[in-house]
Design an enzyme around this catalytic site. Structure first.
Site, PDB file in Angstrom:
ATOM      1  CG  HIS A 119      -1.330   1.126   0.826  1.00  0.00           C
ATOM      2  ND1 HIS A 119      -3.056   2.149   0.844  1.00  0.00           N
ATOM      3  CD2 HIS A 119      -1.443   2.107   2.364  1.00  0.00           C
ATOM      4  CE1 HIS A 119      -3.209   3.478   0.860  1.00  0.00           C
ATOM      5  NE2 HIS A 119      -2.351   3.163   2.173  1.00  0.00           N
ATOM      6  CG  HIS A 124       0.412   6.667   0.299  1.00  0.00           C
ATOM      7  ND1 HIS A 124       0.162   7.661   0.231  1.00  0.00           N
ATOM      8  CD2 HIS A 124      -0.039   5.366   1.217  1.00  0.00           C
ATOM      9  CE1 HIS A 124      -1.525   7.569   1.001  1.00  0.00           C
ATOM     10  NE2 HIS A 124      -0.924   6.183   1.658  1.00  0.00           N
ATOM     11  CD  GLU A 165      -4.466   6.413   2.237  1.00  0.00           C
ATOM     12  OE1 GLU A 165      -4.689   5.092   1.620  1.00  0.00           O
ATOM     13  OE2 GLU A 165      -3.661   6.653   3.045  1.00  0.00           O
ATOM     14  CB  SER A 184      -2.545  -0.241  -2.957  1.00  0.00           C
ATOM     15  OG  SER A 184      -3.415   0.198  -1.549  1.00  0.00           O
TER      16      SER A 184
HETATM   17  N1  HBI Z   1       1.743   6.208  10.041  1.00  0.00           N
HETATM   18  N2  HBI Z   1       2.611   4.938   9.056  1.00  0.00           N
HETATM   19  C1  HBI Z   1       1.549   5.672   9.178  1.00  0.00           C
HETATM   20  N3  HBI Z   1       0.763   5.907   8.205  1.00  0.00           N
HETATM   21  C2  HBI Z   1      -0.753   6.990   7.822  1.00  0.00           C
HETATM   22  O1  HBI Z   1      -0.965   6.833   7.235  1.00  0.00           O
HETATM   23  C3  HBI Z   1      -0.743   6.980   9.034  1.00  0.00           C
HETATM   24  C4  HBI Z   1       0.324   7.062  10.266  1.00  0.00           C
HETATM   25  N4  HBI Z   1      -0.079   7.488  11.398  1.00  0.00           N
HETATM   26  C5  HBI Z   1      -1.370   8.492  11.346  1.00  0.00           C
HETATM   27  C6  HBI Z   1      -2.652   8.503  10.723  1.00  0.00           C
HETATM   28  N5  HBI Z   1      -2.138   7.613   8.940  1.00  0.00           N
HETATM   29  C7  HBI Z   1      -3.330   9.451  10.442  1.00  0.00           C
HETATM   30  O2  HBI Z   1      -3.496  10.839  11.140  1.00  0.00           O
HETATM   31  C8  HBI Z   1      -3.468  10.113   8.572  1.00  0.00           C
HETATM   32  O3  HBI Z   1      -4.261   9.357   8.289  1.00  0.00           O
HETATM   33  C9  HBI Z   1      -4.585  11.310   9.349  1.00  0.00           C
HETATM   34 FE    FE Z   2      -2.341   4.899   3.168  1.00  0.00          FE
END
Ligand code: HBI
Ligand code: FE
Length: 282
Positions: A119, A124, A165, A184
């Site tokens: 993903h 991304h 997303e 994804s």
């Molecule tokens: N951590 N690894 C990871 N990936 C994310 O997409 C992610 C996160 N921590 C917090 C977070 N997303 C959310 O705060 C956001 O989707 C807004």
């Molecule tokens: Fe994501």
């Protein structure tokens, strides 16, 4: 568990991936390449090609980061899983994309509740090769730190959800995908564009910030942008007055229409007629 530094970053430890883990990547990659022809936006496909992300196996983050840094100044930071919101936003604000390292198991090919390396890297990172999208992601990180301070994170998180997303973009060839959660997902890449059930609505910042979302099933509403400049421009203003304004208004349920919605062309538009933006009001 790998050792985690104070900033939550770890070493990807690429040599430790097993043949089975690389085989799962290959399976996901090949399946998704078939789904995304004619469905992913051209900026995504160009990013994927530019990075040389391919079927061979799980990529080495160092190699991708060097290419990405030359293109837009972003690098990938390996993390063990979801990181706290403040850490996540601080990373984005510094043009570091936190990517998980583990890959889903063979019995989880279609659905996983947390991000994995497929993903994060396949979904991304290619979009970060696009200069405008790269700036949008940094601005989002800065906005996230501010929303945390102001106590309005849930509203800003909806913006991430419905753009980064699950975003769709209108192109002369019809609607295309740029959201990583869709890119994804084999099932949602077809559903988001072709299924008659979900709404595909013209992007509107206030509307997005008021709309709740599901994290455990396909979306009931998608928001469609005209181009990435529109997205970046939307993040320019100070959101503080907007948060105060929206705080007075009720949330909108994920699939509920509101009178001002502008519905965008769906399957029919994608197949032949090109972008048919119906101005029909729901
Ligand atoms: N951590 N690894 C990871 N990936 C994310 O997409 C992610 C996160 N921590 C917090 C977070 N997303 C959310 O705060 C956001 O989707 C807004
Ligand atoms: Fe994501």
């Amino acid at each position: 568990m790998p050792r985690t530094a104070a900033d939550f970053t770890i070493d990807q430890n690429w040599p430790a991936y097993s043949a089975e883990e690389h085989a799962i990547w290959r399976l996901l990659f090949e399946r998704q390449q078939r789904m995304l022809a004619g469905r992913a936006c051209r900026e995504y496909l160009a990013g994927l090609a530019g990075l040389g992300v391919a079927a061979g196996g799980i990529p080495e983050f160092g190699r991708l980061s060097d290419i990405l840094e030359r293109a837009t100044g972003w690098r990938i930071a390996a993390v063990p899983g979801l990181v706290p919101d403040d850490v996540f936003f601080a990373c984005l604000a510094r043009r570091r994309f936190p990517s998980t390292c583990f890959i889903r198991r063979r019995d989880q090919l279609d659905y996983l509740s947390e991000p994995d390396v497929f993903h994060d890297i396949y979904g991304h990172v290619p979009m970060l090769m696009n200069p405008i999208f790269a700036d949008y992601m940094q601005a989002y990180g800065e906005g996230g730190l501010k929303a945390l301070r102001l106590g309005h994170l849930p509203r800003l998180a909806r913006l991430y959800w419905y753009t980064v997303e699950f975003g769709l973009i209108a192109t002369p060839e019809g609607l295309r995908i740029y959201g990583s959660g869709i890119l994804s997902s084999a099932g949602e890449s077809v559903y988001s564009l072709e299924d008659p059930r979900p709404s595909r609505l013209r992007f509107d910042l206030r509307r997005v910030m008021r709309t709740r979302y599901h994290i455990d099933r396909y979306q009931e509403s998608y928001f469609v942008i005209d181009d990435f400049a529109q997205l970046f421009a939307a993040t320019r203003p100070d959101f503080a007055p907007l948060y105060r304004e929206i705080a007075m208004l009720p949330d909108i349920e994920p699939g509920a229409p509101v009178p001002a919605d502008v519905v965008e062309g769906g399957a029919a538009a994608r197949k032949k007629e090109g972008p048919r933006i119906s101005t029909a009001r729901v």
